[in-house]
Structure formats: structure tokens, C-alpha cells
Design a protein around this motif. Structure first.
Motif, mmCIF file in Angstrom:
data_model
loop_
_atom_site.group_PDB
_atom_site.id
_atom_site.type_symbol
_atom_site.label_atom_id
_atom_site.label_comp_id
_atom_site.label_asym_id
_atom_site.label_seq_id
_atom_site.Cartn_x
_atom_site.Cartn_y
_atom_site.Cartn_z
ATOM 1 N N GLN A 115 0.863 -1.176 0.000
ATOM 2 C CA GLN A 115 0.000 0.000 0.000
ATOM 3 C C GLN A 115 0.902 1.229 0.000
ATOM 4 N N PRO A 116 0.884 2.032 -1.067
ATOM 5 C CA PRO A 116 1.895 3.090 -1.188
ATOM 6 C C PRO A 116 1.732 4.195 -0.155
ATOM 7 N N GLN A 117 2.859 4.603 0.374
ATOM 8 C CA GLN A 117 2.926 5.742 1.288
ATOM 9 C C GLN A 117 3.874 6.781 0.690
ATOM 10 N N THR A 118 3.742 8.006 1.152
ATOM 11 C CA THR A 118 4.740 9.035 0.840
ATOM 12 C C THR A 118 5.757 9.022 1.970
ATOM 13 N N VAL A 119 6.987 8.653 1.629
ATOM 14 C CA VAL A 119 8.030 8.493 2.636
ATOM 15 C C VAL A 119 9.155 9.488 2.355
ATOM 16 N N ILE A 120 9.463 10.312 3.342
ATOM 17 C CA ILE A 120 10.601 11.234 3.263
ATOM 18 C C ILE A 120 11.806 10.532 3.855
ATOM 19 N N VAL A 121 12.913 10.504 3.122
ATOM 20 C CA VAL A 121 14.148 9.930 3.640
ATOM 21 C C VAL A 121 15.192 11.043 3.700
ATOM 22 N N ASP A 122 15.571 11.417 4.905
ATOM 23 C CA ASP A 122 16.537 12.497 5.160
ATOM 24 C C ASP A 122 17.887 11.856 5.411
ATOM 25 N N TYR A 123 18.837 12.067 4.477
ATOM 26 C CA TYR A 123 20.136 11.414 4.644
ATOM 27 C C TYR A 123 21.256 12.179 3.962
ATOM 28 N N SER A 124 22.462 11.818 4.295
ATOM 29 C CA SER A 124 23.725 12.401 3.836
ATOM 30 C C SER A 124 23.977 13.742 4.510
ATOM 31 N N SER A 125 23.361 14.821 4.036
ATOM 32 C CA SER A 125 23.348 16.134 4.694
ATOM 33 C C SER A 125 24.727 16.632 5.107
ATOM 34 N N PRO A 126 25.686 16.722 4.168
ATOM 35 C CA PRO A 126 27.005 17.237 4.537
ATOM 36 C C PRO A 126 26.964 18.737 4.793
ATOM 37 N N ASN A 127 27.950 19.228 5.520
ATOM 38 C CA ASN A 127 28.142 20.653 5.716
ATOM 39 C C ASN A 127 28.907 21.173 4.497
ATOM 40 N N LEU A 128 28.326 22.130 3.792
ATOM 41 C CA LEU A 128 28.958 22.589 2.557
ATOM 42 C C LEU A 128 30.227 23.396 2.797
ATOM 43 N N ALA A 129 30.556 23.660 4.030
ATOM 44 C CA ALA A 129 31.789 24.374 4.310
ATOM 45 C C ALA A 129 33.009 23.468 4.234
ATOM 46 N N LYS A 130 32.791 22.150 4.142
ATOM 47 C CA LYS A 130 33.913 21.217 4.150
ATOM 48 C C LYS A 130 33.667 20.098 3.145
ATOM 49 N N GLU A 131 34.750 19.431 2.746
ATOM 50 C CA GLU A 131 34.593 18.274 1.872
ATOM 51 C C GLU A 131 33.969 17.119 2.645
ATOM 52 N N MET A 132 33.287 16.245 1.916
ATOM 53 C CA MET A 132 32.688 15.078 2.561
ATOM 54 C C MET A 132 33.801 14.162 3.081
ATOM 55 N N HIS A 133 33.584 13.632 4.284
ATOM 56 C CA HIS A 133 34.570 12.753 4.907
ATOM 57 C C HIS A 133 33.878 11.477 5.380
ATOM 58 N N VAL A 134 34.626 10.590 6.030
ATOM 59 C CA VAL A 134 34.062 9.289 6.406
ATOM 60 C C VAL A 134 32.872 9.420 7.348
ATOM 61 N N GLY A 135 32.775 10.544 8.047
ATOM 62 C CA GLY A 135 31.637 10.752 8.925
ATOM 63 C C GLY A 135 30.310 10.858 8.182
ATOM 64 N N HIS A 136 30.375 11.140 6.874
ATOM 65 C CA HIS A 136 29.154 11.225 6.069
ATOM 66 C C HIS A 136 28.810 9.906 5.396
ATOM 67 N N LEU A 137 29.711 8.926 5.447
ATOM 68 C CA LEU A 137 29.529 7.708 4.663
ATOM 69 C C LEU A 137 28.307 6.915 5.110
ATOM 70 N N ARG A 138 28.171 6.682 6.399
ATOM 71 C CA ARG A 138 27.120 5.793 6.885
ATOM 72 C C ARG A 138 25.729 6.363 6.579
ATOM 73 N N SER A 139 25.523 7.643 6.892
ATOM 74 C CA SER A 139 24.233 8.256 6.594
ATOM 75 C C SER A 139 23.912 8.148 5.111
ATOM 76 N N THR A 140 24.915 8.398 4.278
ATOM 77 C CA THR A 140 24.698 8.447 2.834
ATOM 78 C C THR A 140 24.314 7.088 2.265
ATOM 79 N N ILE A 141 25.053 6.051 2.618
ATOM 80 C CA ILE A 141 24.799 4.756 1.971
ATOM 81 C C ILE A 141 23.670 3.979 2.637
#
Length: 582
Positions: A115-141
Motif C-alpha cells: 500500500q503506497p505511502q509518501t516516505v521522506i528519507v533524510d540522509y547524507s546532509s554534509p556541511n557545505l563548508a567542508k569536503e565530505m569525509h568518512v563521517g558522512h559515509l554511513r548516513s549516505t549509503i
């Protein structure tokens, strides 16, 4: 095809027919021990306790009803009672083969759309002031795997990349960028190393009072919508997002520019939200700040938990922005379910924001708010994973090293691949190894980052599963057969065939469980079990050897095709690529 749901419905109906209250569940689960059937119905014990009767006699009544109405005719070859009232169900091999054939012929491996739902998935969300690092890996994948699985099951998934693109540090960064541009340097060149740029700006801010004053002035102008300052901010944001998007492409992550909805997106709504809370008496002034007090999260002494919505100086906090985001997601995007993939250190913050949003009436009880926390990636020394010098490991460098290590691993193996094909395989193996090493661990646990473990060709790793897939595909090349041309039944006779087919038919159970609970390691474990059972089947059940009759050969080739499709689909849901040759 979901065997567990099918059996549950039939056992539940039998329980109702013998007078068991509807509140007593059938409790059908896969059997954990060989010899105890393929599935067990354990509901008789709980029902007997509720009804104050003998559980074994109640189990006998359930089995009698199943037999009387022939509910499991053709499905089970045997149904028996064990112990105090366990009902063991042994599935019929002929039925398993029939179901496997139907799954192979069906779209999406026979998984019915939910039964279809509208699902929001909030993930990755890096700080644009810095390059992405390993701290962003888990949320992202982890977040991306969940989004893929929910879409596969027919839900309307809205990805939200809540990037950090607003706040006081951007005055400092814009002032630094302005100086670089003033000297004739292009924005993309100035920002090609975001980490270095950030350090330069911070040093400049700390050492030069005039620069610091200008930076503070730029914060005010930025928040007020100054055209020139916004143009500089937009340049910084554009180059920063380009860095992130390059990482997403390399990681085979489905986040795109359309999914970016950062802190800046809610800036105009913050004073509106605060005024609404003030007018309804939900925030009060406390020491100059605007605070919401939450009795739902009171401490041991009964004092309500304070959540600051506006600081004494007039600035807003993450809680205010997150509240505005929730209100937008419910009222505008019409979310039924909102999933946040944010590390465990933010658990209290998420509890506070969830409680505040519900208290304000921005999120009704019908909307599911879920914080799916995760642990930390640790180095082999047991401390958070960093470089030898103690710096944060950048994701771009980590992924490049993964590809290089995979290339070295594969270079020692005989291969008919061209150099370009070898490079492509190395990319898929290296990136897949990094992602799978994370996804295959229980999300809430910390885990040890180990190159040797994740790139191993043995055990529960991406290279092992990718290799298992190529082995299946090689059978069809050796046979000179197109899987799509095969017809006929899948005949299940040998024990290795029975075990493999049963596991293949449990694909939907694994996928649906991950969709509910957001634990991708469940799907990883399932795929590893499929690959392991396939290897046993391959050894025990000859396919292309002389003496194998045509019907058996075709049946086993069709079973191989179902294995390949299951591995390929399952890995794709995890965001991991496969290859025909390796």
C-alpha cells in the motif's frame, strides 16, 4: 510471494475457526533448526495462556482444522506438533518448485507492491563548508539503500539532502571567497580544496579584526537577503555541491541536485514559525531566549525539557530549522513517514524535535517520525577512523584507495578482460566493498574499518557476492544458453535444491523487513546465505556434466537464473553494482 504471510493467514484462519480470540497471533516464523520443518507456528502457546487451556491440545485443534479444510493441501507435505505446542510446517518440494517458477516469470521477483505511502528519507546532509569525509559515509549509503528498497516496494519516496548551507560560518567563508575573487582567482579554483579553504578563512577570521568584522557584517547581510552577498554565497554553494555530487556518483548513490533542501530553504519560515509558537503560548521567554518546554521529556525531578527556538541575540538553532522542515514535509509534501539517518550522538536532539513538532501540532500522530541512528566507523586500533596524522579521512581519497586496492587484488588473477574492463571491475569491487562492509553490520553498532576484511573473496563481503554472481552467469556462457529461452518446471528433489529454493522464496520477507525496520544488514545476510547455498547446490547437483538429462539440466539452469536475478536485484537495492565477468 511471501511464504510467511501466506502461512500466517492460513494458520490465523484456523485459529479463529477453533475459537481462539483474534488478538492471539499465529506467530509464524522460519524454523531455526533442521528437522523442525521449514516454518513454525508458535501462536498456540500464547493463545493457551490467554485462554487458560492446554497449549498442545490447542495446537492439535489448529492442526485438525488445517487438515479439515485442506488449508495447506499441496503447500505442505507434513504438519506436526512438537514440544508443548509448536506447529512445524514442512513445505512440499513440488510446491516450492512451482512457486520458484512463478517468481522467475513475475516482475520484481514476485514481490507485490505494498500500500503506497509518501516516505521522506533524510540522509547524507554534509556541511557545505567542508569536503565530505568518512563521517558522512554511513548516513549516505544506509539512507540510500533504504530509499531504493522503499521505492522497489512501490512507495513514493522523496529524498531530502538537508545540507548545512546557512549559519554564521558562511559570513566568514563568503568574506574569504570575496578576497580570492578580488585577486582574480576563479571560485571553483579557490574552493577546489574545501578543507584548506575553510582553515584559511578561520585563520584569517582569528587573526584579522577587520576581516572578522566584515565577516560578521556579511552574516547580517546574508540573512537580510543582500543581493551581492547572496550571489557570493550561491557561488560557494554551487562549487560545494559539485564536490558532493562527484562523491555521490562515485558511490553509486541516487542523490541528485533536486533532492537538496538545505537549511537555507527554511530561513524565511523561521520567524513565521516562531511567531506561530508565540501566539499559541507554546514558547516563552527565558533569560532572553524563546524556549519551548516539553513535559514529555521531563527529567527525574519532573522538570520539563527546554528546547531553545531562538537565542537571546535573535539567532535560530538547528531545532528551529528542523521544526520548519518537518512542518514543510507534512503540510506540503504530505509525508506519511519521515526517516532520519543521523548518527546516534544526535539522538537526544531528535527526540526533542520530534516531541516539539508533535506538541506544536505540525506532525500528527498518523505520521511516523523515525530516527534511524547509526554507530561510528572505527579504526583497527578501536578509535574513530582517521588518517595516521589524526586528520579526518576524506571520502574522495578513501574511495580512490578502495579502487586501487581492488585493482591490486584482481591483478594477480587470470583474466580475459581488457584493461578498460579491468578498471571498471576494480571500481565496482572497490566501491562495493566499502559500502557492503558498512551495510552488512548492524546499523546501531560501531564497526572496525579493515581493508583486508572488506576486500576478502571469502565470507560475507561484496567481492564474494559479486564473484558468486559472475559464477552463475558463466554457467550460461559455458552452456551457450540464453536464460530467457528456458522453459519448463523447476523440479526440486535433492536436499541442496530444497534449501536453495526455500531461501530464494524468502527474498520478499528480507526486503519487507528492511523496509519496516531500516536495518540493511538483514538483506546483506540474506544475500550471503543465498550465495552460500548456491555454492552447495553447485557442488551437489551437476548441471552441465554428462549424464544429466535434459529436463533436469533445464530445471537447474532456471534455478541458476533465479539465483542470479536475486543476487543482482538484492545488491542493486543496496546500491552495489555487479558485473558479468570478474
Amino acid at each position: 510471494m511471501n511464504i510467511r504471510k501466506l502461512l500466517s493467514a492460513k494458520v490465523q484462519a484456523a485459529m479463529a475457526a477453533v475459537g481462539i480470540p483474534p488478538a492471539c497471533a499465529a506467530q509464524v516464523v522460519p524454523s531455526k533448526k533442521p528437522g523442525f520443518g521449514d516454518y513454525q507456528a508458535n501462536g498456540a502457546m500464547g493463545a493457551a495462556k490467554a485462554m487458560k487451556t492446554n497449549p498442545r491440545e490447542l495446537a492439535q485443534a489448529i492442526v485438525g482444522q488445517l487438515s479439515q479444510v485442506r488449508a495447506l493441501e499441496d503447500i505442505a507435505e507434513k504438519v506436526e506438533i512438537a514440544g508443548p505446542g509448536f506447529i512445524n510446517i514442512h513445505l512440499a518440494p513440488a510446491w516450492l518448485g512451482q512457486q520458484a517458477g512463478q517468481v522467475l516469470a513475475a516482475a520484481r521477483l514476485g514481490i507485490d507492491a505494498q500500500q503506497p505511502q509518501t516516505v521522506i528519507v533524510d540522509y547524507s546532509s554534509p556541511n557545505l563548508a567542508k569536503e565530505m569525509h568518512v563521517g558522512h559515509l554511513r548516513s549516505t549509503i544506509i539512507g540510500d539503500a533504504q530509499a531504493r528498497i522503499l521505492e522497489f516496494l512501490g512507495h513514493r519516496v522523496i529524498r531530502q539532502n538537508h545540507v548545512g548551507d546557512w549559519g554564521t560560518q558562511f559570513g566568514m567563508l563568503i568574506a574569504e571567497l570575496e578576497e580570492h575573487l578580488g585577486s582574480g582567482e576563479a571560485a571553483d579554483f579557490a574552493l577546489q580544496d574545501l578543507e584548506t579553504f575553510y582553515r584559511q578563512a578561520k585563520q584569517h577570521f582569528d587573526s584579522d579584526p577587520d576581516f572578522a568584522d566584515r565577516a560578521r557584517d556579511y552574516v547580517v547581510k546574508l540573512q537580510a537577503g543582500d543581493t551581492d552577498i547572496l550571489a557570493l554565497w550561491q557561488q560557494f554553494r554551487e562549487v560545494s555541491l559539485h564536490h558532493s555530487e562527484a562523491i555521490y556518483r562515485r558511490l553509486n548513490v541516487t542523490l541528485a541536485r533536486d533532492h537538496v533542501c538545505g537549511e537555507s530553504a527554511y530561513n524565511a519560515d523561521l520567524p513565521v514559525l516562531l511567531e506561530d509558537l508565540q501566539q499559541r503560548g507554546l514558547v516563552i521567554e527565558d533569560q532572553g531566549a524563546q524556549v519551548m518546554f516539553l513535559p514529555e521529556l521531563a527529567d527525574k525531578e519532573g522538570n520539563p525539557c527546554p528546547v531553545i527556538m531562538q537565542k537571546r541575540g535573535g539567532g535560530y538553532l538547528y531545532a528551529t530549522t528542523d521544526m520548519a522542515a518537518m512542518r514543510h514535509r507534512v503540510t506540503t509534501l504530505k509525508a506519511d513517514r519521515i526517516l532520519y539517518f543521523i548518527d546516534a550522538r544526535q539522538s537526544l536532539h531528535m527526540q526533542q524535535v520530534f516531541a516539539a513538532a508533535r506538541r506544536a501540532g505540525y506532525v500528527g500522530e498518523q505520521v511516523s517520525l523515525e530516527h534511524h541512528a547509526f554507530g561510528t566507523m572505527m579504526g583497527e586500533d578501536g578509535t574513530p577512523f582517521k588518517t595516521r596524522s589524526g586528520d579526518t579521512v576524506k571520502l574522495a581519497g578513501l574511495l580512490a584507495e578502495a579502487e586501487q586496492r581492488a585493482a591490486a587484488l584482481l591483478s594477480g588473477k587470470a583474466s580475459e578482460l581488457t584493461p578498460a574492463e579491468q578498471a571498471e571491475v576494480s571500481r565496482k569491487v572497490g566501491i562495493g566493498a566499502v559500502k557492503y562492509a558498512d551495510l552488512s553490520k548492524t546499523r546501531t553498532h560501531d564497526y572496525i574499518f579493515s581493508w583486508d576484511a572488506m576486500l576478502s573473496m571469502d565470507g560475507n563481503t561484496a567481492p564474494y557476492l559479486q564473484y558468486a554472481y559472475t559464477r552463475v552467469k558463466s554457467i550460461f556462457r559455458n552452456a551457450g544458453v540464453d536464460p530467457a529461452s528456458l522453459a519448463g518446471d523447476i523440479v526440486v528433489s535433492a536436499p541442496a535444491e530444497t534449501a536453495l529454493v526455500l531461501k530464494l522464496l524468502q527474498f520478499s520477507e528480507a526486503v519487507e523487513q528492511v523496509a519496516r525496520e531500516a536495518y540493511p544488514h538483514i538483506l546483506c545476510t540474506y544475500l550471503y546465505e543465498v550465495a552460500s547455498l548456491y555454492m552447495r547446490f553447485y557442488e551437489a547437483c551437476p548441471i552441465l556434466k554428462e549424464g544429466v538429462d535434459e529436463k533436469t539440466r533445464a530445471s537447474r539452469l532456471r534455478l541458476c537464473d533465479l539465483v542470479a536475478q536475486t543476487l543482482n536485484t538484492g545488491l542493486d537495492l543496496l546500491g552495489i553494482e555487479t558485473m558479468e565477468r570478474m
